[in-house]
Write a protein that holds these residues in place. Sequence first.
Motif, mmCIF file in Angstrom:
data_model
loop_
_atom_site.group_PDB
_atom_site.id
_atom_site.type_symbol
_atom_site.label_atom_id
_atom_site.label_comp_id
_atom_site.label_asym_id
_atom_site.label_seq_id
_atom_site.Cartn_x
_atom_site.Cartn_y
_atom_site.Cartn_z
ATOM 1 N N PRO A 18 -0.662 28.106 13.854
ATOM 2 C CA PRO A 18 -1.635 27.487 12.942
ATOM 3 C C PRO A 18 -3.089 27.699 13.350
ATOM 4 C CG PRO A 18 -0.317 25.802 14.063
ATOM 5 C CD PRO A 18 0.270 27.133 14.427
ATOM 6 N N ALA A 19 -3.406 27.548 14.629
ATOM 7 C CA ALA A 19 -4.802 27.705 15.049
ATOM 8 C C ALA A 19 -5.274 29.142 14.838
ATOM 9 C CB ALA A 19 -4.977 27.292 16.506
ATOM 10 N N ALA A 20 -4.455 30.111 15.218
ATOM 11 C CA ALA A 20 -4.831 31.519 15.036
ATOM 12 C C ALA A 20 -4.989 31.846 13.559
ATOM 13 C CB ALA A 20 -3.792 32.435 15.677
ATOM 14 N N SER A 21 -4.071 31.353 12.761
ATOM 15 C CA SER A 21 -4.092 31.647 11.334
ATOM 16 C C SER A 21 -5.342 31.084 10.656
ATOM 17 C CB SER A 21 -2.829 31.066 10.684
ATOM 18 O OG SER A 21 -2.709 31.491 9.367
ATOM 19 N N ILE A 22 -5.742 29.888 11.052
ATOM 20 C CA ILE A 22 -6.900 29.241 10.432
ATOM 21 C C ILE A 22 -8.213 29.742 11.022
ATOM 22 C CG2 ILE A 22 -8.079 27.008 10.154
ATOM 23 C CD1 ILE A 22 -5.200 25.773 9.963
ATOM 24 N N LEU A 23 -8.248 29.917 12.345
ATOM 25 C CA LEU A 23 -9.511 30.283 12.989
ATOM 26 C C LEU A 23 -9.875 31.761 12.841
ATOM 27 C CD1 LEU A 23 -9.318 28.102 16.218
ATOM 28 C CD2 LEU A 23 -10.652 27.685 14.144
ATOM 29 N N LEU A 24 -8.889 32.635 12.693
ATOM 30 C CA LEU A 24 -9.198 34.064 12.566
ATOM 31 C C LEU A 24 -10.113 34.356 11.376
ATOM 32 C CD1 LEU A 24 -8.796 37.020 13.551
ATOM 33 C CD2 LEU A 24 -6.908 37.121 11.909
ATOM 34 N N ILE A 26 -12.025 32.324 9.735
ATOM 35 C CA ILE A 26 -13.305 31.622 9.931
ATOM 36 C C ILE A 26 -14.184 32.411 10.900
ATOM 37 C CG2 ILE A 26 -14.382 29.556 10.902
ATOM 38 C CD1 ILE A 26 -12.016 27.936 9.797
ATOM 39 N N ALA A 27 -13.596 32.844 12.012
ATOM 40 C CA ALA A 27 -14.371 33.597 13.013
ATOM 41 C C ALA A 27 -14.862 34.923 12.456
ATOM 42 C CB ALA A 27 -13.520 33.825 14.257
ATOM 43 N N LEU A 28 -14.002 35.650 11.755
ATOM 44 C CA LEU A 28 -14.399 36.951 11.215
ATOM 45 C C LEU A 28 -15.420 36.813 10.092
ATOM 46 C CD1 LEU A 28 -10.964 38.825 11.052
ATOM 47 C CD2 LEU A 28 -12.830 39.203 12.675
ATOM 48 N N GLY A 29 -15.237 35.826 9.244
ATOM 49 C CA GLY A 29 -16.081 35.707 8.054
ATOM 50 C C GLY A 29 -17.398 35.019 8.259
ATOM 51 N N THR A 30 -17.482 34.136 9.234
ATOM 52 C CA THR A 30 -18.723 33.388 9.399
ATOM 53 C C THR A 30 -19.567 33.873 10.566
ATOM 54 O OG1 THR A 30 -17.594 31.688 10.698
ATOM 55 C CG2 THR A 30 -17.792 31.301 8.322
ATOM 56 N N ALA A 31 -19.082 34.849 11.328
ATOM 57 C CA ALA A 31 -19.821 35.332 12.495
ATOM 58 C C ALA A 31 -21.166 35.956 12.131
ATOM 59 C CB ALA A 31 -18.974 36.313 13.301
ATOM 60 N N PRO A 32 -21.232 36.897 11.163
ATOM 61 C CA PRO A 32 -22.538 37.501 10.894
ATOM 62 C C PRO A 32 -23.456 36.544 10.141
ATOM 63 C CG PRO A 32 -20.864 38.477 9.479
ATOM 64 C CD PRO A 32 -20.171 37.496 10.373
ATOM 65 N N LYS A 33 -24.734 36.612 10.459
ATOM 66 C CA LYS A 33 -25.715 35.803 9.746
ATOM 67 C C LYS A 33 -25.939 36.389 8.360
ATOM 68 C CE LYS A 33 -26.836 32.757 12.806
ATOM 69 N NZ LYS A 33 -26.421 31.409 12.609
ATOM 70 N N LEU A 64 -9.177 27.240 4.371
ATOM 71 C CA LEU A 64 -8.081 27.093 3.404
ATOM 72 C C LEU A 64 -7.249 28.365 3.313
ATOM 73 C CD1 LEU A 64 -9.832 25.132 0.511
ATOM 74 C CD2 LEU A 64 -7.906 24.337 1.900
ATOM 75 N N MET A 65 -7.922 29.510 3.368
ATOM 76 C CA MET A 65 -7.228 30.791 3.343
ATOM 77 C C MET A 65 -6.275 30.895 4.535
ATOM 78 S SD MET A 65 -8.982 34.541 3.953
ATOM 79 C CE MET A 65 -10.376 34.190 2.922
ATOM 80 N N GLY A 66 -6.771 30.550 5.713
ATOM 81 C CA GLY A 66 -5.939 30.602 6.912
ATOM 82 C C GLY A 66 -4.790 29.610 6.862
#
Length: 195
Positions: A18-24, A26-33, A64-66
């Motif tokens: 669950p953590a990997a599925s949700i955080l991946l 978020i991390a990929l999509g929100t990292a760039p400014k 939600l996607m994750g």
Amino acid sequence: MTTFIPSLTLPAAVFAHPAASILLPIALGTAPKKPKKTYLALKQPPYRPPPQVFGPAWTVLYGLMGYSAYRAYSTGMSPLASAEHQLLTKHGATLYTIQLGLNLVWMPLFFWAKRPIEATVDIVTLTGTVGYLTYTWGQVDAIAGWALAPYLGWLGFATYLSAGVGYLNDWNLADKEVPASPTNKNTKYVDEKET
């Protein structure tokens, strides 16, 4: 129906945890400014949100996607799941990976390469892929399908914004940038009138 393509699919461990599925995502999509200076320089269609809405909105949508990915995979690949649900889950995993790639490509296409036509084609393809993914995973688990519904709705709106900005700027975003104010106050969209 799409097929399960292991080389185009994230590893099963990502979906199963669950953590990997949700955080991946978020991390990929929100990292760039977000390139606010370019966004403010573009002529905008009606109902465009202010730049500060995008970060929180996308963080929720990526979460939600994750969650949908985790939910669909854990339900569809459980030992009690039917062979049909397992197949649909695997098909959805490939679709999910493809849509994640399409999602991550949009911003560089639009803001850095300044290619609004290609970015609009990308987001139309992304919206169709997510629509099909929602249908596919909705057959496996209704909650997984519904968890993608806000994302699908936002993509419809984002498609309108992408095409609208492209059209209003003559499909040319080259050299579009405005200086931000040092205090981040009184920075206006290029098409806003001073009050």
